[in-house]
Design a protein around this motif. Sequence first.
Motif, PDB file in Angstrom:
ATOM      1  N   TYR A 165     -28.705 -15.854 -12.592  1.00  0.00           N
ATOM      2  CA  TYR A 165     -27.891 -15.597 -13.777  1.00  0.00           C
ATOM      3  C   TYR A 165     -27.820 -16.827 -14.680  1.00  0.00           C
ATOM      4  N   ASP A 166     -27.824 -18.003 -14.064  1.00  0.00           N
ATOM      5  CA  ASP A 166     -27.858 -19.224 -14.866  1.00  0.00           C
ATOM      6  C   ASP A 166     -29.152 -19.303 -15.669  1.00  0.00           C
ATOM      7  N   ALA A 167     -30.264 -18.931 -15.032  1.00  0.00           N
ATOM      8  CA  ALA A 167     -31.557 -18.972 -15.717  1.00  0.00           C
ATOM      9  C   ALA A 167     -31.597 -17.974 -16.870  1.00  0.00           C
ATOM     10  N   VAL A 168     -31.011 -16.797 -16.659  1.00  0.00           N
ATOM     11  CA  VAL A 168     -30.971 -15.797 -17.732  1.00  0.00           C
ATOM     12  C   VAL A 168     -30.153 -16.315 -18.902  1.00  0.00           C
ATOM     13  N   ALA A 169     -28.999 -16.928 -18.607  1.00  0.00           N
ATOM     14  CA  ALA A 169     -28.169 -17.477 -19.680  1.00  0.00           C
ATOM     15  C   ALA A 169     -28.903 -18.576 -20.438  1.00  0.00           C
ATOM     16  N   ALA A 170     -29.691 -19.388 -19.704  1.00  0.00           N
ATOM     17  CA  ALA A 170     -30.444 -20.450 -20.369  1.00  0.00           C
ATOM     18  C   ALA A 170     -31.508 -19.881 -21.303  1.00  0.00           C
ATOM     19  N   THR A 171     -32.170 -18.794 -20.878  1.00  0.00           N
ATOM     20  CA  THR A 171     -33.187 -18.186 -21.747  1.00  0.00           C
ATOM     21  C   THR A 171     -32.572 -17.578 -22.997  1.00  0.00           C
ATOM     22  N   LEU A 172     -31.280 -17.253 -22.929  1.00  0.00           N
ATOM     23  CA  LEU A 172     -30.590 -16.704 -24.099  1.00  0.00           C
ATOM     24  C   LEU A 172     -30.003 -17.793 -24.989  1.00  0.00           C
ATOM     25  N   GLY A 173     -30.249 -19.058 -24.633  1.00  0.00           N
ATOM     26  CA  GLY A 173     -29.839 -20.161 -25.491  1.00  0.00           C
ATOM     27  C   GLY A 173     -28.570 -20.872 -25.083  1.00  0.00           C
ATOM     28  N   ALA A 174     -27.980 -20.517 -23.963  1.00  0.00           N
ATOM     29  CA  ALA A 174     -26.743 -21.171 -23.530  1.00  0.00           C
ATOM     30  C   ALA A 174     -27.056 -22.500 -22.858  1.00  0.00           C
ATOM     31  N   ASP A 175     -26.274 -23.534 -23.190  1.00  0.00           N
ATOM     32  CA  ASP A 175     -26.446 -24.804 -22.493  1.00  0.00           C
ATOM     33  C   ASP A 175     -25.750 -24.731 -21.133  1.00  0.00           C
ATOM     34  N   ARG A 176     -25.885 -25.786 -20.345  1.00  0.00           N
ATOM     35  CA  ARG A 176     -25.389 -25.726 -18.962  1.00  0.00           C
ATOM     36  C   ARG A 176     -23.857 -25.669 -18.917  1.00  0.00           C
ATOM     37  N   TRP A 177     -23.175 -26.308 -19.862  1.00  0.00           N
ATOM     38  CA  TRP A 177     -21.716 -26.259 -19.874  1.00  0.00           C
ATOM     39  C   TRP A 177     -21.227 -24.854 -20.198  1.00  0.00           C
ATOM     40  N   THR A 178     -21.864 -24.232 -21.183  1.00  0.00           N
ATOM     41  CA  THR A 178     -21.498 -22.864 -21.536  1.00  0.00           C
ATOM     42  C   THR A 178     -21.817 -21.912 -20.389  1.00  0.00           C
ATOM     43  N   THR A 179     -22.964 -22.112 -19.777  1.00  0.00           N
ATOM     44  CA  THR A 179     -23.339 -21.277 -18.628  1.00  0.00           C
ATOM     45  C   THR A 179     -22.337 -21.429 -17.490  1.00  0.00           C
ATOM     46  N   PHE A 180     -21.904 -22.657 -17.245  1.00  0.00           N
ATOM     47  CA  PHE A 180     -20.927 -22.895 -16.183  1.00  0.00           C
ATOM     48  C   PHE A 180     -19.625 -22.156 -16.474  1.00  0.00           C
ATOM     49  N   ARG A 181     -19.134 -22.250 -17.699  1.00  0.00           N
ATOM     50  CA  ARG A 181     -17.845 -21.653 -18.044  1.00  0.00           C
ATOM     51  C   ARG A 181     -17.888 -20.127 -18.064  1.00  0.00           C
ATOM     52  N   ARG A 182     -18.983 -19.564 -18.583  1.00  0.00           N
ATOM     53  CA  ARG A 182     -19.013 -18.126 -18.835  1.00  0.00           C
ATOM     54  C   ARG A 182     -19.779 -17.316 -17.792  1.00  0.00           C
ATOM     55  N   VAL A 183     -20.596 -17.978 -16.998  1.00  0.00           N
ATOM     56  CA  VAL A 183     -21.413 -17.247 -16.024  1.00  0.00           C
ATOM     57  C   VAL A 183     -21.153 -17.735 -14.601  1.00  0.00           C
ATOM     58  N   THR A 184     -21.393 -19.017 -14.369  1.00  0.00           N
ATOM     59  CA  THR A 184     -21.342 -19.542 -13.000  1.00  0.00           C
ATOM     60  C   THR A 184     -19.947 -19.454 -12.401  1.00  0.00           C
ATOM     61  N   LEU A 185     -18.965 -19.977 -13.124  1.00  0.00           N
ATOM     62  CA  LEU A 185     -17.606 -20.027 -12.586  1.00  0.00           C
ATOM     63  C   LEU A 185     -17.013 -18.642 -12.361  1.00  0.00           C
ATOM     64  N   PRO A 186     -17.152 -17.696 -13.296  1.00  0.00           N
ATOM     65  CA  PRO A 186     -16.626 -16.347 -13.014  1.00  0.00           C
ATOM     66  C   PRO A 186     -17.246 -15.704 -11.782  1.00  0.00           C
ATOM     67  N   LEU A 187     -18.553 -15.913 -11.555  1.00  0.00           N
ATOM     68  CA  LEU A 187     -19.187 -15.342 -10.375  1.00  0.00           C
ATOM     69  C   LEU A 187     -18.670 -15.989  -9.083  1.00  0.00           C
ATOM     70  N   ALA A 188     -18.297 -17.261  -9.172  1.00  0.00           N
ATOM     71  CA  ALA A 188     -17.817 -17.982  -7.988  1.00  0.00           C
ATOM     72  C   ALA A 188     -16.301 -17.895  -7.830  1.00  0.00           C
ATOM     73  N   LEU A 189     -15.649 -17.084  -8.646  1.00  0.00           N
ATOM     74  CA  LEU A 189     -14.185 -17.036  -8.616  1.00  0.00           C
ATOM     75  C   LEU A 189     -13.602 -16.684  -7.249  1.00  0.00           C
ATOM     76  N   PRO A 190     -14.179 -15.732  -6.500  1.00  0.00           N
ATOM     77  CA  PRO A 190     -13.635 -15.481  -5.148  1.00  0.00           C
ATOM     78  C   PRO A 190     -13.645 -16.720  -4.267  1.00  0.00           C
ATOM     79  N   GLY A 191     -14.711 -17.512  -4.344  1.00  0.00           N
ATOM     80  CA  GLY A 191     -14.765 -18.745  -3.572  1.00  0.00           C
ATOM     81  C   GLY A 191     -13.749 -19.765  -4.053  1.00  0.00           C
ATOM     82  N   VAL A 192     -13.518 -19.812  -5.361  1.00  0.00           N
ATOM     83  CA  VAL A 192     -12.518 -20.719  -5.921  1.00  0.00           C
ATOM     84  C   VAL A 192     -11.125 -20.347  -5.422  1.00  0.00           C
ATOM     85  N   LEU A 193     -10.823 -19.058  -5.421  1.00  0.00           N
ATOM     86  CA  LEU A 193      -9.503 -18.611  -4.952  1.00  0.00           C
ATOM     87  C   LEU A 193      -9.334 -18.871  -3.456  1.00  0.00           C
ATOM     88  N   ALA A 194     -10.377 -18.572  -2.679  1.00  0.00           N
ATOM     89  CA  ALA A 194     -10.301 -18.817  -1.235  1.00  0.00           C
ATOM     90  C   ALA A 194     -10.177 -20.306  -0.948  1.00  0.00           C
TER      91      ALA A 194
END
Length: 265
Positions: A165-194
């Motif tokens: 998903y990070d790679a897909v976001a990068a191909t759409l023009g998102a930088d790594r900070w934007t990818t982290f905020r909008r893609v990576t972190l939401p997907l990892a939210l269960p791990g963050v809560l646990a």
Amino acid sequence: MSSGARLGRAPLVLLVPAALAALLLVVPLITLVADTPWGRLGEQLTSQAVRDALWLTSLASVLTVVLCLLLGTPLAWVLARVDFPGRSLVRAAVLVPLVLPPVVAGVALVTALGRNGFVGRPLDAVFGITVPFTTTAVVIAHTFVSMPFYVLSVEGALRSSGEEYDAVAATLGADRWTTFRRVTLPLALPGVLAGSALAWARSLGEFGATITFAGNFPGTTQTMPSLIYTQLQSDPLVARTVSMVLLVVSVLVLTLLRNRWLTRP
């Protein structure tokens, strides 16, 4: 026919030690509940010493979770997403507090942040800041022993979600900070809560590193586990009451994490 019926009866050579292990884990908890002076619960929980310890423990545990979120999340992301020399060594160092005796963790903090420590000496000489035996020392000690639980949980969640998903976001023009905020972190939210729940629970029960690095001063550095240790020698009933509070909190944390630990995949 169930799989258990097809496999036959469970052998006693496994059932007996299994029953002993279960009793070893369950009986002390049952006796704690049974021996708690429930009639004096309100009186003991409203005493000044218990209120101060409860407030300090609550404050330290909340601040510990905040520090884990602010510092541990980037660290987990770096370990999961950035390939750099020595990454395995950094991961091993991050996980050392998991197996480090708590008193040794406290001694390590003293050597680093004590008045004559590597970092503590210049802090004291230049800024006049002394960390040990303060409330700040309590938060640092709790964070030191709780951070690995959080990082391990979040890194596992980041790895399980994969980098596709990070790679897909990068191909759409998102930088790594934007990818982290909008893609990576939401997907990892269960791990963050646990991880936050684990860090919070570990912070609530921290004793060895805290009493070594921060001391046991009522109203300043005396947390609930420190109060239990003190009262166990002078007033065991208060110690059992405060222990019961921590037991209830532990059960609540386990309930929050039931989907991770109590259900079959």
